[in-house]
Write a protein that holds these residues in place. Structure first.
Motif, PDB file in Angstrom:
ATOM      1  N   PHE A 142       0.914  -1.160   0.019  1.00 17.01           N
ATOM      2  CA  PHE A 142      -0.110   0.016  -0.091  1.00 17.01           C
ATOM      3  C   PHE A 142       0.971   1.236   0.059  1.00 17.01           C
ATOM      4  O   PHE A 142       1.802   1.420   0.864  1.00 17.01           O
ATOM      5  N   ARG A 143       0.542   2.024  -0.922  1.00 18.03           N
ATOM      6  CA  ARG A 143       1.273   3.221  -1.121  1.00 18.03           C
ATOM      7  C   ARG A 143       1.362   4.458  -0.021  1.00 18.03           C
ATOM      8  O   ARG A 143       2.073   5.148   0.421  1.00 18.03           O
ATOM      9  N   GLN A 144       0.114   4.249   0.736  1.00 15.52           N
ATOM     10  CA  GLN A 144      -0.149   5.478   1.691  1.00 15.52           C
ATOM     11  C   GLN A 144      -0.196   4.661   3.165  1.00 15.52           C
ATOM     12  O   GLN A 144      -1.015   3.638   3.213  1.00 15.52           O
ATOM     13  N   GLY A 145       0.349   5.192   4.120  1.00  5.23           N
ATOM     14  CA  GLY A 145       0.493   4.851   5.343  1.00  5.23           C
ATOM     15  C   GLY A 145      -0.867   4.839   5.864  1.00  5.23           C
ATOM     16  O   GLY A 145      -1.434   6.154   5.867  1.00  5.23           O
ATOM     17  N   HIS A 146      -1.378   3.882   6.644  1.00  6.76           N
ATOM     18  CA  HIS A 146      -2.671   4.346   7.128  1.00  6.76           C
ATOM     19  C   HIS A 146      -2.754   2.999   8.440  1.00  6.76           C
ATOM     20  O   HIS A 146      -2.247   2.203   8.516  1.00  6.76           O
ATOM     21  N   ARG A 147      -3.546   3.366   9.338  1.00  5.64           N
ATOM     22  CA  ARG A 147      -3.865   2.479  10.536  1.00  5.64           C
ATOM     23  C   ARG A 147      -4.962   1.731  10.650  1.00  5.64           C
ATOM     24  O   ARG A 147      -6.109   2.424  10.293  1.00  5.64           O
ATOM     25  N   VAL A 148      -4.978   0.543  10.994  1.00  4.99           N
ATOM     26  CA  VAL A 148      -6.419  -0.278  11.437  1.00  4.99           C
ATOM     27  C   VAL A 148      -6.382  -0.734  12.605  1.00  4.99           C
ATOM     28  O   VAL A 148      -5.558  -1.362  13.159  1.00  4.99           O
ATOM     29  N   GLU A 149      -7.447  -0.092  13.215  1.00  8.64           N
ATOM     30  CA  GLU A 149      -7.409  -0.549  14.699  1.00  8.64           C
ATOM     31  C   GLU A 149      -5.969  -0.094  15.473  1.00  8.64           C
ATOM     32  O   GLU A 149      -5.651  -1.130  16.305  1.00  8.64           O
ATOM     33  N   GLY A 150      -5.383   0.829  15.244  1.00 11.34           N
ATOM     34  CA  GLY A 150      -4.158   1.143  15.858  1.00 11.34           C
ATOM     35  C   GLY A 150      -2.950   0.391  15.307  1.00 11.34           C
ATOM     36  O   GLY A 150      -1.852   0.723  15.649  1.00 11.34           O
ATOM     37  N   ILE A 151      -3.045  -0.330  14.359  1.00 13.75           N
ATOM     38  CA  ILE A 151      -1.958  -1.157  13.728  1.00 13.75           C
ATOM     39  C   ILE A 151      -1.866  -0.654  12.163  1.00 13.75           C
ATOM     40  O   ILE A 151      -2.899  -0.250  11.460  1.00 13.75           O
ATOM     41  N   GLU A 152      -0.625  -0.769  11.918  1.00 12.41           N
ATOM     42  CA  GLU A 152      -0.293  -0.353  10.556  1.00 12.41           C
ATOM     43  C   GLU A 152      -0.874  -1.292   9.354  1.00 12.41           C
ATOM     44  O   GLU A 152      -1.043  -2.425   9.671  1.00 12.41           O
ATOM     45  N   ARG A 153      -1.557  -0.626   8.431  1.00 15.79           N
ATOM     46  CA  ARG A 153      -2.525  -1.614   7.577  1.00 15.79           C
ATOM     47  C   ARG A 153      -1.720  -2.838   6.578  1.00 15.79           C
ATOM     48  O   ARG A 153      -2.571  -3.850   6.643  1.00 15.79           O
ATOM     49  N   SER A 156       0.032 -10.307 -12.284  1.00  8.40           N
ATOM     50  CA  SER A 156      -1.285 -10.112 -11.586  1.00  8.40           C
ATOM     51  C   SER A 156      -1.812  -8.669 -11.280  1.00  8.40           C
ATOM     52  O   SER A 156      -1.288  -7.733 -12.000  1.00  8.40           O
ATOM     53  N   GLN A 157      -2.600  -8.652 -10.584  1.00 10.09           N
ATOM     54  CA  GLN A 157      -3.317  -7.246 -10.360  1.00 10.09           C
ATOM     55  C   GLN A 157      -2.432  -6.293  -9.280  1.00 10.09           C
ATOM     56  O   GLN A 157      -2.624  -5.140  -8.774  1.00 10.09           O
ATOM     57  N   PHE A 158      -1.245  -6.965  -8.805  1.00 11.56           N
ATOM     58  CA  PHE A 158      -0.710  -6.604  -7.719  1.00 11.56           C
ATOM     59  C   PHE A 158       0.035  -5.072  -7.940  1.00 11.56           C
ATOM     60  O   PHE A 158       0.130  -4.125  -7.009  1.00 11.56           O
ATOM     61  N   GLY A 159       0.408  -4.798  -9.094  1.00  7.55           N
ATOM     62  CA  GLY A 159       0.960  -3.376  -9.533  1.00  7.55           C
ATOM     63  C   GLY A 159       0.088  -2.482  -9.134  1.00  7.55           C
ATOM     64  O   GLY A 159       0.475  -1.343  -8.805  1.00  7.55           O
ATOM     65  N   PHE A 186       5.399  -2.131 -13.438  1.00  8.82           N
ATOM     66  CA  PHE A 186       5.090  -3.261 -13.206  1.00  8.82           C
ATOM     67  C   PHE A 186       4.469  -4.325 -14.195  1.00  8.82           C
ATOM     68  O   PHE A 186       5.043  -5.570 -14.467  1.00  8.82           O
ATOM     69  N   ARG A 187       3.421  -3.874 -14.726  1.00 13.89           N
ATOM     70  CA  ARG A 187       2.473  -4.512 -15.434  1.00 13.89           C
ATOM     71  C   ARG A 187       3.451  -4.704 -16.914  1.00 13.89           C
ATOM     72  O   ARG A 187       3.344  -5.904 -17.629  1.00 13.89           O
ATOM     73  N   MET A 188       4.141  -3.901 -17.378  1.00 12.23           N
ATOM     74  CA  MET A 188       4.826  -4.024 -18.526  1.00 12.23           C
ATOM     75  C   MET A 188       5.923  -4.854 -18.477  1.00 12.23           C
ATOM     76  O   MET A 188       6.472  -5.409 -19.609  1.00 12.23           O
ATOM     77  N   GLY A 217       2.096   5.811  -8.548  1.00 14.29           N
ATOM     78  CA  GLY A 217       2.300   6.161  -9.874  1.00 14.29           C
ATOM     79  C   GLY A 217       2.776   5.457 -11.073  1.00 14.29           C
ATOM     80  O   GLY A 217       2.282   4.362 -11.444  1.00 14.29           O
ATOM     81  N   PRO A 218       3.904   5.828 -11.625  1.00 14.35           N
ATOM     82  CA  PRO A 218       4.318   4.966 -12.968  1.00 14.35           C
ATOM     83  C   PRO A 218       4.811   3.840 -12.633  1.00 14.35           C
ATOM     84  O   PRO A 218       4.916   3.003 -13.309  1.00 14.35           O
TER      85      PRO A 218
END
Ligand code: NAP
Length: 306
Positions: free
Chosen positions: A107-118, A212-215, A226-228, A220-221
Motif C-alpha cells: 500500500f502506497r499510503q500509510g494508514h492504521r487499522v485498529e491502531g496497527i499499520e495496515r 497479476s493485479q499486484f501492480g 510493473f505490468r509492462m 504512480g508510474p
C-alpha cells in the motif's frame, strides 16, 4: 494458450474430489488462477476477496469448467468481516482440507487499522486471525499454505514499527509483513506438530509475477511499469505463480513437509531473520494480543522447551 498451473506443478493427476479449499485473495491474480485449478481438480472452492463482482465471475468460471465454488466477501481491514468469513466456512462446509492464505497487497499510503499499520494488518494479522478461527475446522491431513515473498529478505523483525506510520515506506512495510508470513507459517507448523495435529503449514514465494493485479498497489508510474514487465525473462506468469502454491498445497513431493519456505517449487532457505524461532514465538503471542484473542494453540506454545 499458456500452460495450466496444475500442469506446471505436475499435479494434474491429483484428485481433490471431496476436498474443501479456501483461497483468500482469489478475485484476481495468483489466487484466482490457483482457485480455478483447484476447481478443475475437483475441490469445492471458496473464493474470497473484497470485490463481489470479480468474485462471482471467478465462481462462474469455475462452474463453467465443471467445478464447485462459492464466493465470500471479506475486507481484511475489518476484524468482523474476517470472523464472518471463518463463520461462513464453518457453517457451509464439514471441514477444510486446503487453506491458502494468499490475499495481500503493498500500500502506497500509510494508514492504521485498529491502531496497527495496515500492511501488517491485512497481510499478517488477518490470515493469523482467520487461521486461528478455522483451526478446529481443518481436517486431518489438511495443508495450510501462506503466500509470502522473497521481499521478506529486505526486512528485520521489529514489532514496534507496526504501531506507527511515521516515516511509512510501502515497500518496507510490505517486506516486514512478508517476513511475518514466513515466521507465522513456521510457528504454526511447530505448534501443530506439538499439538499432535496431522496438519502441515508452509510458506511460499510465488515468484516475481507482474501479470497479476499486484501492480495497482504501487505508486504512480511504477504501477504501469510493473505490468509492462510481464513476459520479460526472469519474471513469472500468473500461472507460474499459482503453480508454486499448488506444488506446496497438493504435490506428493511436499506431502508431510511442514514449517518450510518454498521458492521455485523447492524448499528454500528464508532470510536469517525468518529462521529465528524466538521471533516466531514472539510474533505469535503478540499477534493474539493485538487482536485481543486467546493465543491459538497457546497450551502447546507454553509447554514447548527452548
Ligand atoms: N505479484 C507478485 O510479484 C508477488 C510476488 C510475491 C508475493 N506476492 C503475493 O502474492 C499474493 C497474491 O498477490 P497477486 O500478485 O496475485 O496480486 P493481486 O492480483 O492484487 O491479488 C491480491 C488479492 O488479495 C485480495 N486483497 C487485497 N487486499 C485485500 C483486503 N484488504 N481484504 C481482502 N482481500 C484483499 C484482492 O482481492 P480484492 O481486490 O477483491 O479485495 C486479490 O484477490 C499476495 O500475498 C502478494 O503479496 C505477489
Amino acid at each position: 494458450m499458456s500452460a495450466r498451473p496444475e500442469s506446471l506443478a505436475d499435479v494434474t493427476d491429483i484428485d481433490c474430489t471431496g476436498q474443501v479449499a479456501l483461497v483468500t485473495g482469489s478475485t484476481s491474480g495468483i489466487g484466482r488462477v490457483a482457485a480455478h485449478a483447484l476447481g478443475r481438480l475437483g475441490a469445492e472452492v471458496i473464493v474470497h476477496g473484497r470485490d463481489r463482482q470479480a468474485g462471482e465471475a471467478v465462481v462462474e468460471g469455475i462452474r463453467e469448467e465443471g467445478g464447485t465454488a462459492t464466493f465470500v466477501a471479506a475486507d481484511f481491514t475489518k476484524t468482523g468481516e474476517i470472523r464472518a468469513l471463518a463463520a461462513a466456512v464453518r457453517a457451509n462446509t464439514n471441514g477444510l482440507d486446503l487453506l491458502l492464505n494468499n490475499a495481500g497487497g503493498l500500500f502506497r499510503q500509510g494508514h492504521r487499522v485498529e491502531g496497527i499499520e495496515r500492511t501488517f494488518y491485512v497481510n499478517h494479522l488477518a490470515p493469523y486471525l482467520l487461521t486461528a478461527a478455522l483451526l478446529d475446522h481443518v481436517r486431518e491431513g489438511a495443508r495450510i499454505v501462506t503466500t509470502a515473498s522473497d521481499a521478506h529478505r529486505g526486512a528485520q523483525f521489529d514489532l514496534d514499527r507496526v504501531h506507527t506510520i511515521d516515516g511509512y515506506s510501502g515497500m518496507g512495510a510490505y517486506a516486514h509483513s512478508k517476513l511475518a508470513n514466513v515466521l507465522f507459517a513456521s510457528e504454526l507448523a511447530r505448534r501443530l506438530e506439538s499439538a499432535g495435529r496431522p496438519v502441515v503449514s508452509n510458506s511460499v514465494h510465488p515468484g516475481f509475477v507482474p501479470g497479476s493485479q499486484f501492480g495497482r498497489f504501487l505508486p504512480g508510474p511504477l504501477s504501469g511499469l510493473f505490468r509492462m514487465l510481464g513476459g520479460v525473462p526472469g519474471t513469472s506468469s500468473v500461472a507460474d505463480g499459482a503453480a508454486e502454491l499448488l506444488h506446496v498445497a497438493l504435490s506428493p513431493d511436499t506431502a508431510g513437509v511442514s514449517g518450510r519456505y518454498f521458492s521455485g517449487q523447492s524448499p528454500a532457505s528464508p532470510s536469517n531473520a525468518a529462521q529465528d524461532p524466538g521471533a516466531a514465538a514472539h510474533l505469535w503471542d503478540r499477534s493474539a494480543e493485538m487482536l485481543d484473542i486467546q493465543v491459538p494453540l497457546g497450551d502447546v506454545g507454553a509447554r514447548r522447551g527452548p
